[in-house]
Design a protein around this motif. Structure first.
Motif, PDB file in Angstrom:
ATOM      1  N   ALA A 173       0.758  -1.375   0.160  1.00 22.60           N
ATOM      2  CA  ALA A 173      -0.147  -0.015   0.005  1.00 22.60           C
ATOM      3  C   ALA A 173       0.725   1.303  -0.074  1.00 22.60           C
ATOM      4  CB  ALA A 173      -1.092  -0.052   1.276  1.00 22.60           C
ATOM      5  N   ARG A 174       1.856   1.307   0.601  1.00 20.05           N
ATOM      6  CA  ARG A 174       2.880   2.388   0.778  1.00 20.05           C
ATOM      7  C   ARG A 174       3.384   2.850  -0.712  1.00 20.05           C
ATOM      8  NH1 ARG A 174       8.013   2.775   4.640  1.00 20.05           N
ATOM      9  NH2 ARG A 174       8.786   1.114   3.298  1.00 20.05           N
ATOM     10  N   GLU A 175       3.924   1.577  -1.151  1.00 20.15           N
ATOM     11  CA  GLU A 175       4.701   1.730  -2.356  1.00 20.15           C
ATOM     12  C   GLU A 175       3.637   2.431  -3.725  1.00 20.15           C
ATOM     13  OE1 GLU A 175       7.728  -1.935  -2.301  1.00 20.15           O
ATOM     14  OE2 GLU A 175       5.561  -2.258  -3.036  1.00 20.15           O
ATOM     15  N   ALA A 176       2.206   1.660  -3.522  1.00 21.42           N
ATOM     16  CA  ALA A 176       1.332   2.203  -4.284  1.00 21.42           C
ATOM     17  C   ALA A 176       1.007   3.697  -4.157  1.00 21.42           C
ATOM     18  CB  ALA A 176      -0.141   1.373  -4.265  1.00 21.42           C
ATOM     19  N   ASP A 177       0.981   4.352  -2.724  1.00 25.37           N
ATOM     20  CA  ASP A 177       0.764   5.364  -2.345  1.00 25.37           C
ATOM     21  C   ASP A 177       1.618   6.372  -3.126  1.00 25.37           C
ATOM     22  OD1 ASP A 177      -1.701   4.933  -1.248  1.00 25.37           O
ATOM     23  OD2 ASP A 177      -0.881   5.070   0.701  1.00 25.37           O
ATOM     24  N   LEU A 181       1.508   9.428  -6.101  1.00 24.34           N
ATOM     25  CA  LEU A 181       2.136  11.079  -5.807  1.00 24.34           C
ATOM     26  C   LEU A 181       3.283  11.349  -6.883  1.00 24.34           C
ATOM     27  CD1 LEU A 181       2.119  10.990  -1.953  1.00 24.34           C
ATOM     28  CD2 LEU A 181       0.888  12.068  -3.378  1.00 24.34           C
ATOM     29  N   VAL A 182       3.821  10.392  -7.111  1.00 27.93           N
ATOM     30  CA  VAL A 182       4.984  10.525  -8.240  1.00 27.93           C
ATOM     31  C   VAL A 182       3.944  11.011  -9.576  1.00 27.93           C
ATOM     32  CG1 VAL A 182       6.260   9.319  -9.835  1.00 27.93           C
ATOM     33  CG2 VAL A 182       6.881   9.192  -7.286  1.00 27.93           C
ATOM     34  N   ALA A 183       2.836  10.137  -9.828  1.00 28.52           N
ATOM     35  CA  ALA A 183       2.035  10.153 -10.828  1.00 28.52           C
ATOM     36  C   ALA A 183       1.543  11.552 -11.065  1.00 28.52           C
ATOM     37  CB  ALA A 183       1.050   9.066 -11.054  1.00 28.52           C
ATOM     38  N   GLU A 184       1.182  12.348  -9.811  1.00 30.58           N
ATOM     39  CA  GLU A 184       0.553  13.401  -9.839  1.00 30.58           C
ATOM     40  C   GLU A 184       1.605  14.696  -9.815  1.00 30.58           C
ATOM     41  OE1 GLU A 184      -1.711  13.429  -6.158  1.00 30.58           O
ATOM     42  OE2 GLU A 184      -2.891  11.648  -6.824  1.00 30.58           O
ATOM     43  N   GLY A 185       2.722  14.401 -10.239  1.00 31.39           N
ATOM     44  CA  GLY A 185       3.882  15.475 -10.167  1.00 31.39           C
ATOM     45  C   GLY A 185       4.526  15.907  -9.012  1.00 31.39           C
ATOM     46  N   PHE A 186       4.691  15.091  -7.836  1.00 30.38           N
ATOM     47  CA  PHE A 186       5.223  15.707  -6.567  1.00 30.38           C
ATOM     48  C   PHE A 186       6.582  15.006  -6.861  1.00 30.38           C
ATOM     49  CE2 PHE A 186       0.707  15.361  -5.096  1.00 30.38           C
ATOM     50  CZ  PHE A 186       0.508  16.845  -4.927  1.00 30.38           C
ATOM     51  N   ASP A 187       7.349  15.727  -6.254  1.00 30.96           N
ATOM     52  CA  ASP A 187       8.812  15.588  -6.030  1.00 30.96           C
ATOM     53  C   ASP A 187       9.046  14.638  -4.725  1.00 30.96           C
ATOM     54  OD1 ASP A 187       9.093  17.357  -4.266  1.00 30.96           O
ATOM     55  OD2 ASP A 187      10.130  18.861  -5.567  1.00 30.96           O
ATOM     56  N   THR A 188      10.541  14.353  -4.476  1.00 28.95           N
ATOM     57  CA  THR A 188      10.765  13.546  -3.444  1.00 28.95           C
ATOM     58  C   THR A 188      10.360  14.415  -2.074  1.00 28.95           C
ATOM     59  OG1 THR A 188      12.483  12.386  -4.461  1.00 28.95           O
ATOM     60  CG2 THR A 188      12.580  12.452  -2.167  1.00 28.95           C
ATOM     61  N   SER A 189      10.593  15.427  -1.739  1.00 26.04           N
ATOM     62  CA  SER A 189      10.496  16.483  -0.820  1.00 26.04           C
ATOM     63  C   SER A 189       9.028  16.475  -0.519  1.00 26.04           C
ATOM     64  CB  SER A 189      11.229  17.511  -0.673  1.00 26.04           C
ATOM     65  OG  SER A 189      10.508  18.499  -1.722  1.00 26.04           O
ATOM     66  N   GLU A 190       8.257  16.615  -1.497  1.00 23.42           N
ATOM     67  CA  GLU A 190       6.671  17.045  -1.290  1.00 23.42           C
ATOM     68  C   GLU A 190       6.250  15.375  -1.007  1.00 23.42           C
ATOM     69  OE1 GLU A 190       5.853  20.564  -4.553  1.00 23.42           O
ATOM     70  OE2 GLU A 190       6.148  18.201  -5.192  1.00 23.42           O
ATOM     71  N   ILE A 191       6.648  14.339  -1.643  1.00 20.59           N
ATOM     72  CA  ILE A 191       5.982  13.097  -1.145  1.00 20.59           C
ATOM     73  C   ILE A 191       6.464  12.911   0.540  1.00 20.59           C
ATOM     74  CG2 ILE A 191       6.261  10.312  -1.697  1.00 20.59           C
ATOM     75  CD1 ILE A 191       6.887  11.149  -4.352  1.00 20.59           C
ATOM     76  N   ALA A 192       7.713  13.342   0.638  1.00 26.02           N
ATOM     77  CA  ALA A 192       8.085  12.869   2.276  1.00 26.02           C
ATOM     78  C   ALA A 192       7.065  13.549   2.836  1.00 26.02           C
ATOM     79  CB  ALA A 192       9.516  13.419   2.319  1.00 26.02           C
ATOM     80  N   THR A 201      13.801   7.602   3.126  1.00 29.93           N
ATOM     81  CA  THR A 201      12.566   6.664   3.149  1.00 29.93           C
ATOM     82  C   THR A 201      11.993   6.741   1.627  1.00 29.93           C
ATOM     83  OG1 THR A 201      12.398   6.403   5.242  1.00 29.93           O
ATOM     84  CG2 THR A 201      10.690   5.465   3.885  1.00 29.93           C
ATOM     85  N   VAL A 202      11.502   7.752   1.134  1.00 31.84           N
ATOM     86  CA  VAL A 202      10.925   7.908  -0.082  1.00 31.84           C
ATOM     87  C   VAL A 202      11.772   7.288  -1.223  1.00 31.84           C
ATOM     88  CG1 VAL A 202       9.920   9.503  -1.575  1.00 31.84           C
ATOM     89  CG2 VAL A 202       9.448   9.792   0.586  1.00 31.84           C
ATOM     90  N   LYS A 203      13.089   7.687  -1.366  1.00 29.16           N
ATOM     91  CA  LYS A 203      13.908   7.487  -2.289  1.00 29.16           C
ATOM     92  C   LYS A 203      14.356   5.960  -2.289  1.00 29.16           C
ATOM     93  CE  LYS A 203      16.409  11.985  -2.546  1.00 29.16           C
ATOM     94  NZ  LYS A 203      17.694  12.508  -2.108  1.00 29.16           N
ATOM     95  N   ASN A 204      14.324   5.277  -1.137  1.00 30.83           N
ATOM     96  CA  ASN A 204      14.616   4.155  -0.805  1.00 30.83           C
ATOM     97  C   ASN A 204      13.567   3.175  -1.559  1.00 30.83           C
ATOM     98  OD1 ASN A 204      17.087   4.543   0.168  1.00 30.83           O
ATOM     99  ND2 ASN A 204      16.394   4.139   2.154  1.00 30.83           N
ATOM    100  N   VAL A 205      11.949   3.456  -1.053  1.00 34.29           N
ATOM    101  CA  VAL A 205      10.998   2.735  -1.620  1.00 34.29           C
ATOM    102  C   VAL A 205      10.680   2.921  -2.949  1.00 34.29           C
ATOM    103  CG1 VAL A 205       8.386   2.907  -1.479  1.00 34.29           C
ATOM    104  CG2 VAL A 205       9.689   3.168   0.651  1.00 34.29           C
ATOM    105  N   LEU A 206      10.930   3.888  -3.406  1.00 36.25           N
ATOM    106  CA  LEU A 206      10.664   4.275  -5.209  1.00 36.25           C
ATOM    107  C   LEU A 206      11.885   3.482  -5.866  1.00 36.25           C
ATOM    108  CD1 LEU A 206       9.775   7.792  -5.277  1.00 36.25           C
ATOM    109  CD2 LEU A 206       8.223   5.921  -5.596  1.00 36.25           C
ATOM    110  N   ASN A 217      13.246   3.777 -14.617  1.00 36.66           N
ATOM    111  CA  ASN A 217      12.889   5.163 -13.628  1.00 36.66           C
ATOM    112  C   ASN A 217      11.675   5.250 -13.154  1.00 36.66           C
ATOM    113  OD1 ASN A 217      11.488   6.293 -15.735  1.00 36.66           O
ATOM    114  ND2 ASN A 217      13.513   6.895 -16.622  1.00 36.66           N
ATOM    115  N   ARG A 218      11.490   6.161 -12.319  1.00 35.65           N
ATOM    116  CA  ARG A 218       9.992   6.479 -11.725  1.00 35.65           C
ATOM    117  C   ARG A 218       9.036   6.519 -12.868  1.00 35.65           C
ATOM    118  NH1 ARG A 218      11.100  10.803  -6.891  1.00 35.65           N
ATOM    119  NH2 ARG A 218      13.004   9.953  -5.725  1.00 35.65           N
ATOM    120  N   ALA A 219       9.301   7.204 -13.954  1.00 33.84           N
ATOM    121  CA  ALA A 219       8.397   7.486 -14.894  1.00 33.84           C
ATOM    122  C   ALA A 219       7.846   6.242 -15.547  1.00 33.84           C
ATOM    123  CB  ALA A 219       8.759   8.529 -15.928  1.00 33.84           C
ATOM    124  N   HIS A 220       8.807   5.421 -15.634  1.00 34.83           N
ATOM    125  CA  HIS A 220       8.599   4.042 -16.081  1.00 34.83           C
ATOM    126  C   HIS A 220       7.774   3.298 -15.236  1.00 34.83           C
ATOM    127  CE1 HIS A 220      10.373   0.183 -18.256  1.00 34.83           C
ATOM    128  NE2 HIS A 220       8.911   0.282 -18.630  1.00 34.83           N
TER     129      HIS A 220
END
Length: 231
Positions: A173-177, A181-192, A201-206, A217-220
């Motif tokens: 669930a955390r990975e999907a969430d 957020l990446v799909a909605e255009g948020f960067d790492t700090s905003e997702i955090a 943690t965000v970087k590690n999960v992605l 990559n994230r987009a893929h």
């Protein structure tokens, strides 16, 4: 033996042993791990009244026949403890949990959990039944959770033709969430900020998602998740 950080958070009982005479040949030794004092006290209070059970102290936890992990929900901290207990050949592990997801059920089974009980159903008799079943090498799983597990395994089998199917089906669930957020255009700090996790943690999960799914990559990863209905 030193304890890791997650084991310190999930404390063992540290309580006196049960009321039955010491050395009773049929007593099952039990270690209780809980996320907070209230959860621990509730389970310990129920079990310490039963002569079939011997609650062990923190120092003796590794020798317990059974280990009960009592939590609100399954998170990374809980998974780390379950994996540690899985490597202890002397104990069999049961989980008493508040809320549960189908994907989490498969993960905990893979970590050696042989019995699951909802906290709302964890009265004295059911707890004792779970402990004795574990000690006898049996498994305990509510019927509806068994159905969810079988359904989830079936979906994994159906996705076997997809080289990434197994990994996708176990997206947490955390990975999907975070992918949403990446799909909605948020960067790492905003997702955090939105998820209350650290940027690391965000970087590690992605990174874990892209590595596990063998994506570039994230987009893929986002595109692949969207095509497969994961987000």
């Amino acid at each position: 033996m030193s304890r890791s950080a997650h084991e310190n958070a999930l404390n063992t009982t540290g309580t006196p042993r049960g009321a039955a005479p010491a050395g009773h040949p049929h007593r099952v030794t039990v270690a209780v791990y809980a996320q907070d004092l209230v959860l621990r006290i509730g389970v310990v209070h129920q079990l310490r009244q039963r002569p079939e059970v011997e609650l062990v102290t923190d120092a003796e936890a590794d020798r317990a026949h059974t280990s009960l992990v009592v939590v609100d929900a399954v998170d990374d901290e809980v998974m780390a403890l379950l994996r540690r207990l899985q490597h202890n050949g002397a104990t069999r592990t049961g989980l008493v949990v508040g809320t549960f997801e189908s994907a989490a059920l498969q993960r905990v089974v893979e970590c050696g959990v042989a019995a699951v009980l909802r906290r709302t159903e964890a009265d004295q008799d059911r707890l004792l039944h779970l402990v004795l079943a574990l000690a006898n090498g049996e498994g305990v799983l509510p019927g509806d959770l068994l159905g969810k597990l079988l359904s989830h395994v079936g979906s994994l089998q159906r996705s076997a033709l997809d080289p990434h199917g197994l990994a996708l089906s176990t997206l947490t669930a955390r990975e999907a969430d975070m992918l949403r957020l990446v799909a909605e255009g948020f960067d790492t700090s905003e997702i955090a900020q939105k998820t209350a996790y650290s940027e690391r943690t965000v970087k590690n999960v992605l990174h874990e998602i892209t590595t596990r799914l063998q994506l570039r990559n994230r987009a893929h990863a986002v595109g692949y998740a969207l095509r497969n209905g994961l987000i």
